[in-house]
Design a protein around this motif. Sequence first.
Motif, short mmCIF file in Angstrom:
data_model
loop_
_atom_site.label_atom_id
_atom_site.label_comp_id
_atom_site.label_asym_id
_atom_site.label_seq_id
_atom_site.Cartn_x
_atom_site.Cartn_y
_atom_site.Cartn_z
N VAL A 130 -8.75 6.98 -7.30
CA VAL A 130 -9.39 7.93 -6.14
C VAL A 130 -8.30 7.88 -5.13
N ASP A 131 -8.54 9.13 -4.07
CA ASP A 131 -7.54 9.10 -2.86
C ASP A 131 -7.49 7.75 -2.40
N ASN A 132 -6.35 7.34 -1.55
CA ASN A 132 -6.62 6.10 -0.83
C ASN A 132 -7.30 6.21 0.62
N PRO A 133 -8.36 5.29 0.50
CA PRO A 133 -9.41 5.15 1.64
C PRO A 133 -8.64 4.66 2.82
N ALA A 134 -9.13 4.88 4.15
CA ALA A 134 -8.34 4.65 5.39
C ALA A 134 -8.17 3.02 5.48
N HIS A 135 -9.10 2.01 4.64
CA HIS A 135 -8.86 0.78 4.63
C HIS A 135 -8.01 0.31 3.66
N HIS A 136 -7.39 1.00 2.74
CA HIS A 136 -6.42 0.50 1.89
C HIS A 136 -5.43 1.76 1.56
N PRO A 137 -4.70 2.28 2.77
CA PRO A 137 -3.77 3.39 2.65
C PRO A 137 -2.57 3.21 1.59
N THR A 138 -2.33 1.88 1.07
CA THR A 138 -0.98 1.92 0.28
C THR A 138 -1.55 2.11 -1.06
N GLY A 139 -2.67 2.18 -1.65
CA GLY A 139 -3.25 2.36 -2.91
C GLY A 139 -2.94 1.22 -3.76
N ASP A 140 -2.99 1.38 -5.08
CA ASP A 140 -2.77 0.40 -6.09
C ASP A 140 -1.77 0.83 -7.14
N PHE A 141 -2.08 2.09 -7.81
CA PHE A 141 -1.14 2.28 -8.85
C PHE A 141 -0.80 3.78 -8.98
N LEU A 142 0.05 4.10 -9.99
CA LEU A 142 0.37 5.46 -10.02
C LEU A 142 -0.12 6.19 -11.31
N LEU A 143 -0.38 7.42 -11.08
CA LEU A 143 -0.94 8.10 -12.40
C LEU A 143 0.21 9.22 -12.77
N GLN A 144 0.81 9.26 -13.99
CA GLN A 144 1.71 10.04 -14.04
C GLN A 144 1.39 10.56 -15.62
N GLY A 145 1.03 11.84 -15.50
CA GLY A 145 0.82 12.68 -16.87
C GLY A 145 -0.30 11.95 -17.76
N GLY A 146 -1.51 11.36 -17.02
CA GLY A 146 -2.49 10.72 -17.72
C GLY A 146 -2.26 9.46 -17.97
N THR A 147 -1.01 8.68 -17.64
CA THR A 147 -0.87 7.30 -17.70
C THR A 147 -0.70 6.72 -16.51
N VAL A 148 -1.33 5.41 -16.42
CA VAL A 148 -1.22 4.59 -15.08
C VAL A 148 -0.12 3.60 -15.24
N THR A 149 0.57 3.73 -14.17
CA THR A 149 1.76 2.63 -14.27
C THR A 149 1.77 1.81 -12.81
N ASP A 150 2.51 1.04 -12.77
CA ASP A 150 2.73 0.06 -11.50
C ASP A 150 4.09 0.20 -10.81
N GLU A 151 4.75 1.20 -11.47
CA GLU A 151 6.26 1.42 -11.02
C GLU A 151 6.40 2.90 -10.51
N GLY A 152 7.06 3.01 -9.38
CA GLY A 152 7.24 4.45 -8.79
C GLY A 152 7.21 4.39 -7.46
N GLU A 153 7.23 5.63 -7.18
CA GLU A 153 7.05 5.94 -5.50
C GLU A 153 5.88 5.46 -5.08
N ALA A 154 5.94 4.68 -3.92
CA ALA A 154 4.91 4.07 -3.41
C ALA A 154 3.83 5.09 -2.68
N ALA A 155 4.39 6.37 -2.19
CA ALA A 155 3.84 7.36 -1.51
C ALA A 155 2.68 7.96 -2.49
N ALA A 156 3.04 7.94 -3.80
CA ALA A 156 2.38 8.70 -4.72
C ALA A 156 1.09 7.62 -5.26
N ARG A 157 1.05 6.65 -4.86
CA ARG A 157 -0.19 5.68 -5.28
C ARG A 157 -1.50 6.05 -4.97
N LEU A 158 -2.29 5.57 -6.11
CA LEU A 158 -3.76 6.02 -5.73
C LEU A 158 -4.54 4.89 -5.74
N THR A 159 -5.71 4.79 -5.35
CA THR A 159 -6.57 3.45 -5.32
C THR A 159 -7.30 3.31 -6.50
#
Length: 223
Positions: A130-159
Amino acid sequence: MKAMILAAGKGERMRPLTLHTPKPLVRAGGVPLIEYHLRALAQAGFTEIVINHAWLGQQIEDHLGDGARFGLSIRYSAEGEPLETGGGIFQALPLLGVEPFLVVNGDIWTDYDFSRLRQPLDGLAHLVLVDNPAHHPTGDFLLQGGTVTDEGEAAARLTYSGIAVLHPALFAGCSAGAFKLAPLYRQAMAAGKVSGEHFTGRWVDVGTHERLAEVEALVQGRH
Protein backbone atom coordinates in the motif's frame (compact mmCIF):
# COMPACT_ATOMS: atom_id res chain seq x y z
CA MET A 1 -7.27 -22.04 0.40
CA LYS A 2 -7.07 -21.60 4.15
CA ALA A 3 -6.51 -18.23 5.83
CA MET A 4 -4.65 -17.24 8.98
CA ILE A 5 -5.35 -14.14 11.05
CA LEU A 6 -2.43 -12.97 13.19
CA ALA A 7 -3.91 -12.00 16.55
CA ALA A 8 -1.12 -12.51 19.09
CA GLY A 9 -0.02 -8.89 19.50
CA LYS A 10 -0.27 -7.18 22.87
CA GLY A 11 -1.32 -3.77 21.58
CA GLU A 12 0.73 -1.83 24.12
CA ARG A 13 0.33 1.50 22.30
CA MET A 14 -3.43 1.20 22.63
CA ARG A 15 -3.54 0.99 26.40
CA PRO A 16 -5.68 1.24 28.47
CA LEU A 17 -8.05 -0.32 25.90
CA THR A 18 -5.84 -3.38 25.59
CA LEU A 19 -5.11 -3.92 29.28
CA HIS A 20 -8.18 -6.13 29.59
CA THR A 21 -9.16 -6.65 25.93
CA PRO A 22 -6.98 -8.26 23.24
CA LYS A 23 -6.39 -5.82 20.39
CA PRO A 24 -8.32 -7.89 17.79
CA LEU A 25 -11.44 -7.52 19.96
CA VAL A 26 -11.14 -3.74 20.27
CA ARG A 27 -14.21 -2.30 18.59
CA ALA A 28 -14.46 0.12 15.70
CA GLY A 29 -17.95 1.18 14.73
CA GLY A 30 -19.25 -1.16 17.40
CA VAL A 31 -17.63 -4.22 15.76
CA PRO A 32 -14.46 -6.02 16.96
CA LEU A 33 -11.65 -5.44 14.47
CA ILE A 34 -11.17 -9.15 13.82
CA GLU A 35 -14.81 -9.57 12.81
CA TYR A 36 -14.30 -7.27 9.80
CA HIS A 37 -11.71 -9.78 8.56
CA LEU A 38 -13.90 -12.79 9.27
CA ARG A 39 -16.85 -11.33 7.39
CA ALA A 40 -14.67 -10.30 4.44
CA LEU A 41 -12.98 -13.71 4.29
CA ALA A 42 -16.34 -15.50 4.37
CA GLN A 43 -17.65 -13.25 1.60
CA ALA A 44 -14.52 -14.01 -0.44
CA GLY A 45 -15.20 -17.74 -0.25
CA PHE A 46 -12.83 -18.79 2.52
CA THR A 47 -14.19 -21.38 4.93
CA GLU A 48 -11.24 -22.56 7.06
CA ILE A 49 -9.55 -20.01 9.30
CA VAL A 50 -6.64 -20.33 11.72
CA ILE A 51 -6.14 -17.67 14.41
CA ASN A 52 -3.06 -17.47 16.62
CA HIS A 53 -3.21 -15.70 19.94
CA ALA A 54 -1.20 -15.03 23.08
CA TRP A 55 -2.18 -11.96 25.13
CA LEU A 56 -5.68 -12.56 26.59
CA GLY A 57 -6.15 -15.12 23.85
CA GLN A 58 -8.86 -17.08 25.61
CA GLN A 59 -11.12 -14.05 25.20
CA ILE A 60 -10.72 -14.37 21.42
CA GLU A 61 -11.71 -18.03 21.52
CA ASP A 62 -14.64 -17.34 23.84
CA HIS A 63 -15.93 -14.53 21.61
CA LEU A 64 -15.52 -16.18 18.21
CA GLY A 65 -16.03 -19.82 19.12
CA ASP A 66 -15.86 -22.29 16.25
CA GLY A 67 -16.75 -19.61 13.69
CA ALA A 68 -20.09 -21.13 12.74
CA ARG A 69 -21.99 -17.85 13.13
CA PHE A 70 -19.74 -16.36 10.44
CA GLY A 71 -20.14 -19.37 8.17
CA LEU A 72 -16.57 -20.37 8.94
CA SER A 73 -14.61 -23.09 10.68
CA ILE A 74 -12.06 -21.51 13.07
CA ARG A 75 -9.12 -23.31 14.67
CA TYR A 76 -6.73 -21.71 17.12
CA SER A 77 -2.98 -21.76 17.60
CA ALA A 78 -2.33 -20.69 21.19
CA GLU A 79 1.10 -19.33 22.01
CA GLY A 80 2.28 -19.71 25.57
CA GLU A 81 4.72 -16.91 24.87
CA PRO A 82 4.62 -14.52 21.90
CA LEU A 83 6.43 -16.07 18.94
CA GLU A 84 6.51 -12.95 16.70
CA THR A 85 5.04 -13.14 13.23
CA GLY A 86 7.33 -15.75 11.72
CA GLY A 87 7.34 -18.04 14.73
CA GLY A 88 3.60 -17.75 15.12
CA ILE A 89 2.92 -18.81 11.53
CA PHE A 90 5.50 -21.60 11.75
CA GLN A 91 3.79 -23.06 14.83
CA ALA A 92 0.44 -22.98 13.00
CA LEU A 93 1.68 -24.73 9.84
CA PRO A 94 0.27 -28.14 10.90
CA LEU A 95 -3.18 -26.51 10.95
CA LEU A 96 -2.63 -24.77 7.61
CA GLY A 97 -1.57 -27.78 5.54
CA VAL A 98 0.80 -28.07 2.60
CA GLU A 99 -0.87 -25.65 0.17
CA PRO A 100 -0.38 -21.85 -0.03
CA PHE A 101 -2.48 -19.92 2.47
CA LEU A 102 -3.58 -16.33 3.01
CA VAL A 103 -2.27 -14.47 6.05
CA VAL A 104 -3.60 -11.15 7.35
CA ASN A 105 -2.61 -9.07 10.35
CA GLY A 106 -5.43 -8.92 12.88
CA ASP A 107 -4.79 -5.26 13.69
CA ILE A 108 -5.41 -3.72 10.27
CA TRP A 109 -8.69 -2.48 8.82
CA THR A 110 -9.22 -2.55 5.07
CA ASP A 111 -11.78 -2.92 2.31
CA TYR A 112 -9.41 -5.16 0.32
CA ASP A 113 -11.21 -7.93 -1.59
CA PHE A 114 -9.60 -11.15 -0.34
CA SER A 115 -11.10 -13.14 -3.22
CA ARG A 116 -8.37 -11.62 -5.43
CA LEU A 117 -5.85 -13.84 -3.65
CA ARG A 118 -7.64 -17.14 -4.27
CA GLN A 119 -5.43 -18.11 -7.20
CA PRO A 120 -2.27 -20.17 -7.78
CA LEU A 121 0.88 -18.82 -6.14
CA ASP A 122 3.93 -18.45 -8.36
CA GLY A 123 6.87 -18.49 -5.97
CA LEU A 124 7.04 -18.48 -2.19
CA ALA A 125 5.03 -15.35 -1.34
CA HIS A 126 2.68 -12.76 -2.81
CA LEU A 127 2.53 -9.49 -0.88
CA VAL A 128 -0.11 -6.78 -0.96
CA LEU A 129 1.59 -3.37 -0.74
CA VAL A 130 0.00 0.00 0.00
CA ASP A 131 0.97 3.66 -0.20
CA ASN A 132 3.19 4.69 2.70
CA PRO A 133 1.14 6.01 5.63
CA ALA A 134 2.25 9.10 7.52
CA HIS A 135 3.63 7.01 10.38
CA HIS A 136 5.79 4.90 8.02
CA PRO A 137 6.96 7.31 5.29
CA THR A 138 9.99 5.28 4.13
CA GLY A 139 8.03 2.16 3.20
CA ASP A 140 9.29 -1.43 3.16
CA PHE A 141 9.76 -2.94 -0.31
CA LEU A 142 9.76 -2.09 -4.01
CA LEU A 143 7.31 -3.41 -6.60
CA GLN A 144 8.77 -3.75 -10.07
CA GLY A 145 6.77 -5.44 -12.81
CA GLY A 146 4.84 -7.60 -10.39
CA THR A 147 7.95 -8.67 -8.49
CA VAL A 148 8.73 -7.45 -4.96
CA THR A 149 12.35 -6.61 -4.17
CA ASP A 150 14.33 -5.08 -1.34
CA GLU A 151 16.79 -3.24 -3.56
CA GLY A 152 16.38 -0.06 -5.54
CA GLU A 153 15.37 3.56 -5.20
CA ALA A 154 14.22 4.29 -1.66
CA ALA A 155 11.71 6.91 -2.82
CA ALA A 156 9.78 4.25 -4.72
CA ARG A 157 9.21 1.97 -1.73
CA LEU A 158 5.74 0.92 -0.67
CA THR A 159 4.50 -0.37 2.69
CA TYR A 160 3.68 -4.01 3.36
CA SER A 161 -0.03 -4.12 4.21
CA GLY A 162 0.05 -7.18 6.43
CA ILE A 163 -1.83 -9.14 3.76
CA ALA A 164 -0.08 -11.93 1.85
CA VAL A 165 -0.30 -15.41 0.39
CA LEU A 166 2.51 -17.64 1.62
CA HIS A 167 3.75 -21.07 0.62
CA PRO A 168 4.69 -23.32 3.54
CA ALA A 169 8.05 -23.85 1.82
CA LEU A 170 8.91 -20.25 2.78
CA PHE A 171 9.55 -21.65 6.26
CA ALA A 172 11.85 -24.49 5.17
CA GLY A 173 14.75 -24.78 7.58
CA CYS A 174 13.02 -22.80 10.34
CA SER A 175 12.73 -24.18 13.85
CA ALA A 176 10.26 -23.60 16.66
CA GLY A 177 10.56 -20.40 18.67
CA ALA A 178 10.17 -16.66 18.20
CA PHE A 179 11.40 -15.17 14.93
CA LYS A 180 10.42 -12.40 12.53
CA LEU A 181 8.84 -12.87 9.11
CA ALA A 182 10.62 -10.05 7.24
CA PRO A 183 14.00 -11.85 6.96
CA LEU A 184 12.24 -14.79 5.28
CA TYR A 185 10.63 -12.38 2.82
CA ARG A 186 13.98 -10.79 2.03
CA GLN A 187 15.63 -14.17 1.50
CA ALA A 188 12.86 -15.17 -0.91
CA MET A 189 13.09 -11.78 -2.66
CA ALA A 190 16.79 -12.32 -3.25
CA ALA A 191 15.85 -15.54 -5.05
CA GLY A 192 13.19 -13.75 -7.13
CA LYS A 193 10.37 -15.72 -5.55
CA VAL A 194 8.13 -12.93 -4.20
CA SER A 195 5.37 -11.38 -6.31
CA GLY A 196 3.18 -8.48 -5.29
CA GLU A 197 0.47 -5.97 -6.05
CA HIS A 198 -0.25 -2.35 -5.16
CA PHE A 199 -3.56 -1.82 -3.37
CA THR A 200 -4.86 1.75 -3.35
CA GLY A 201 -8.11 1.25 -1.46
CA ARG A 202 -8.82 1.88 2.19
CA TRP A 203 -6.29 0.50 4.65
CA VAL A 204 -5.39 1.49 8.22
CA ASP A 205 -2.77 -0.03 10.51
CA VAL A 206 -4.72 0.27 13.77
CA GLY A 207 -1.78 0.68 16.13
CA THR A 208 -2.79 3.78 18.07
CA HIS A 209 -5.87 5.47 19.48
CA GLU A 210 -5.66 8.07 16.69
CA ARG A 211 -5.75 5.43 13.97
CA LEU A 212 -8.60 3.62 15.71
CA ALA A 213 -10.51 6.92 15.52
CA GLU A 214 -9.66 7.05 11.80
CA VAL A 215 -11.28 3.63 11.32
CA GLU A 216 -14.31 4.77 13.30
CA ALA A 217 -14.72 7.67 10.87
CA LEU A 218 -14.32 5.42 7.82
CA VAL A 219 -16.83 2.88 9.12
CA GLN A 220 -19.40 5.53 9.96
CA GLY A 221 -18.93 7.16 6.58
CA ARG A 222 -19.47 3.86 4.79
CA HIS A 223 -22.91 3.19 6.31
